[in-house]
Design a protein around this motif. Structure first.
Motif, PDB file in Angstrom:
ATOM      1  N   LEU A   1      63.305  71.919  93.599  1.00 57.39           N
ATOM      2  CA  LEU A   1      63.129  72.875  92.208  1.00 57.39           C
ATOM      3  C   LEU A   1      61.496  73.005  91.906  1.00 57.39           C
ATOM      4  O   LEU A   1      61.223  73.898  91.397  1.00 57.39           O
ATOM      5  CB  LEU A   1      63.991  71.926  91.168  1.00 57.39           C
ATOM      6  N   PHE A   2      60.731  71.884  92.102  1.00 59.89           N
ATOM      7  CA  PHE A   2      59.421  72.269  91.767  1.00 59.89           C
ATOM      8  C   PHE A   2      58.762  73.344  92.605  1.00 59.89           C
ATOM      9  O   PHE A   2      57.787  74.178  92.284  1.00 59.89           O
ATOM     10  CB  PHE A   2      58.613  70.942  92.369  1.00 59.89           C
ATOM     11  N   LEU A   3      59.504  73.570  93.928  1.00 55.98           N
ATOM     12  CA  LEU A   3      58.958  74.709  94.830  1.00 55.98           C
ATOM     13  C   LEU A   3      59.517  75.964  94.450  1.00 55.98           C
ATOM     14  O   LEU A   3      58.567  76.940  94.261  1.00 55.98           O
ATOM     15  CB  LEU A   3      58.993  74.422  96.151  1.00 55.98           C
ATOM     16  N   TYR A   4      60.867  75.984  94.397  1.00 55.13           N
ATOM     17  CA  TYR A   4      61.568  77.179  94.221  1.00 55.13           C
ATOM     18  C   TYR A   4      62.285  77.407  93.038  1.00 55.13           C
ATOM     19  O   TYR A   4      63.070  78.489  93.034  1.00 55.13           O
ATOM     20  CB  TYR A   4      62.331  77.429  95.263  1.00 55.13           C
ATOM     21  N   GLY A   5      62.219  76.605  91.933  1.00 55.00           N
ATOM     22  CA  GLY A   5      62.777  76.744  90.802  1.00 55.00           C
ATOM     23  C   GLY A   5      62.344  78.006  90.020  1.00 55.00           C
ATOM     24  O   GLY A   5      61.306  78.570  90.162  1.00 55.00           O
ATOM     25  N   THR A   6      62.879  78.206  88.689  1.00 58.75           N
ATOM     26  CA  THR A   6      62.337  79.171  88.076  1.00 58.75           C
ATOM     27  C   THR A   6      61.125  79.228  87.453  1.00 58.75           C
ATOM     28  O   THR A   6      60.565  80.210  87.384  1.00 58.75           O
ATOM     29  CB  THR A   6      63.476  79.386  86.789  1.00 58.75           C
ATOM     30  N   VAL A   7      60.539  78.079  87.214  1.00 58.96           N
ATOM     31  CA  VAL A   7      59.284  78.125  86.902  1.00 58.96           C
ATOM     32  C   VAL A   7      58.562  77.075  87.999  1.00 58.96           C
ATOM     33  O   VAL A   7      57.468  76.193  87.662  1.00 58.96           O
ATOM     34  CB  VAL A   7      59.218  77.427  85.468  1.00 58.96           C
ATOM     35  N   GLY A   8      58.980  77.195  89.155  1.00 64.38           N
ATOM     36  CA  GLY A   8      58.405  76.393  90.180  1.00 64.38           C
ATOM     37  C   GLY A   8      56.973  77.164  91.013  1.00 64.38           C
ATOM     38  O   GLY A   8      56.756  78.056  90.531  1.00 64.38           O
ATOM     39  N   MET A   9      56.756  76.450  91.641  1.00 65.61           N
ATOM     40  CA  MET A   9      55.355  76.862  92.387  1.00 65.61           C
ATOM     41  C   MET A   9      55.357  78.400  92.940  1.00 65.61           C
ATOM     42  O   MET A   9      54.524  79.185  92.821  1.00 65.61           O
ATOM     43  CB  MET A   9      54.724  75.761  93.467  1.00 65.61           C
ATOM     44  N   ALA A  10      56.327  78.428  93.608  1.00 70.83           N
ATOM     45  CA  ALA A  10      56.582  79.836  94.328  1.00 70.83           C
ATOM     46  C   ALA A  10      56.623  80.824  93.423  1.00 70.83           C
ATOM     47  O   ALA A  10      55.927  81.958  93.350  1.00 70.83           O
ATOM     48  CB  ALA A  10      57.696  79.956  95.237  1.00 70.83           C
ATOM     49  N   ASN A  11      57.466  80.876  92.369  1.00 68.25           N
ATOM     50  CA  ASN A  11      57.542  81.820  91.318  1.00 68.25           C
ATOM     51  C   ASN A  11      56.177  82.092  90.449  1.00 68.25           C
ATOM     52  O   ASN A  11      55.801  82.959  89.978  1.00 68.25           O
ATOM     53  CB  ASN A  11      58.643  81.587  90.214  1.00 68.25           C
TER      54      ASN A  11
END
Length: 302
Positions: free
Chosen positions: A142-152
């Protein structure tokens, strides 16, 4: 003329037998020549059986009894929500198991047969990884690909868009990715154990005869790894079938598995009879798969 003197052992008193060295330890006897009484074996088995019955068997019996409410099985098994949850549970478990087998086999090959600095540390980290809770891996994703994660966040910073494109974690594919990430080490552990016992002479002979690496993997390594793959895959299939935390923490509202259906029926709808029916079905499936896992493990020598 001298006479030879001989020394003999004193004769035992009449009516008493001379003592002899015991050949083995004799059982102790109680005063009066009687052996002490020992409790029968079933008496020693009573405490653990009582604890098991109170902690596990009694609650399970209550669940089974609650599921036998009139019409409960017909209503639940005939509902569309149960069929959808059963199909979702099975296909996610099978797909996650297949992904874990492929990824685990590839990673175990690299760790076992490709020399690189830190290979032993990586192998030991896998043992530590097995103790991690499943929700921890889901939170990391979630930290990586969540809505407010790093990727976004990187996407919106670079492009200036209001939102990022990565929204797959709340879909079945996000659940599948989380389960593959979490359960792959459960396949790698038996594979690494099997590779550590493999004769390196076979690999050296195959390489000296001109066999390419892919052919060595297919014809030499893979047949030796099949029992470990089967054992690890069976275990992962059982675990994926009963996984609850990953589905809950990904926030995939459209993904309903049998464990989440039990939660919804019992907690959200207060329909305990229906929840117990789903729980009994889940227990039957898990028990059957566990029997399969034990059989495969026994054949693999695990």
């Amino acid at each position: 003329m001298t006479s030879a003197l001989s020394v003999s052992a004193p004769a035992a008193p009449e009516g008493r037998r001379p003592r002899t060295a015991p050949e083995g330890r004799r059982p102790r006897t109680a005063p009066g020549g009687r052996r002490p009484r020992t409790a029968p074996a079933w008496v020693w088995a009573l405490p653990p059986v009582a604890v098991l019955g109170l902690v596990f068997l009694y609650p399970l019996a209550l669940v089974v009894r609650e599921s036998l409410a009139p019409g409960a099985y017909a209503d639940v098994l005939g509902s569309a929500s149960f069929r959808d949850a059963l199909v979702t549970t099975v296909w996610i478990a099978v797909a996650a198991t297949a992904g874990c087998l492929v990824l685990g086999f590839a990673l175990a090959l690299v760790i076992a047969f490709v020399p690189f600095p830190g290979a032993k540390a990586v192998a030991k980290f896998i043992d530590v990884f097995l103790s991690f809770p499943s929700f921890l891996i889901t939170l990391a994703l979630l930290f990586l690909y969540g809505t407010v994660g790093m990727a976004n966040g990187i996407w919106t910073d670079v492009t200036g868009a209001a939102t990022g494109p990565f929204r797959f974690l709340t879909t079945p594919w996000g659940v599948l990715l989380a389960e593959v990430t979490y359960f792959t080490p459960f396949v790698m552990r038996p594979l690494l154990a099997a590779f550590s016992q493999m004769e390196t002479a076979q690999l050296e002979v195959a390489s000296s005869l001109g066999a390419r690496p892919l052919r060595i993997v297919r014809q030499v390594i893979l047949p030796e790894a099949l029992p470990a793959l089967a054992a690890g895959g069976s275990l992962v299939l059982v675990l994926c079938l009963n996984e609850f935390g990953i589905v809950l923490f990904t926030g995939a509202k459209g993904v309903t598995t049998l464990p989440t259906l039990v939660y919804g029926k019992a907690i959200l709808e207060s329909d305990y009879a229906a929840a117990c029916v789903v729980a009994v079905v889940n227990v039957v499936l898990s028990t059957g798969l566990y029997a399969l896992y034990r059989g495969v493990s026994r054949r693999a020598g695990a």
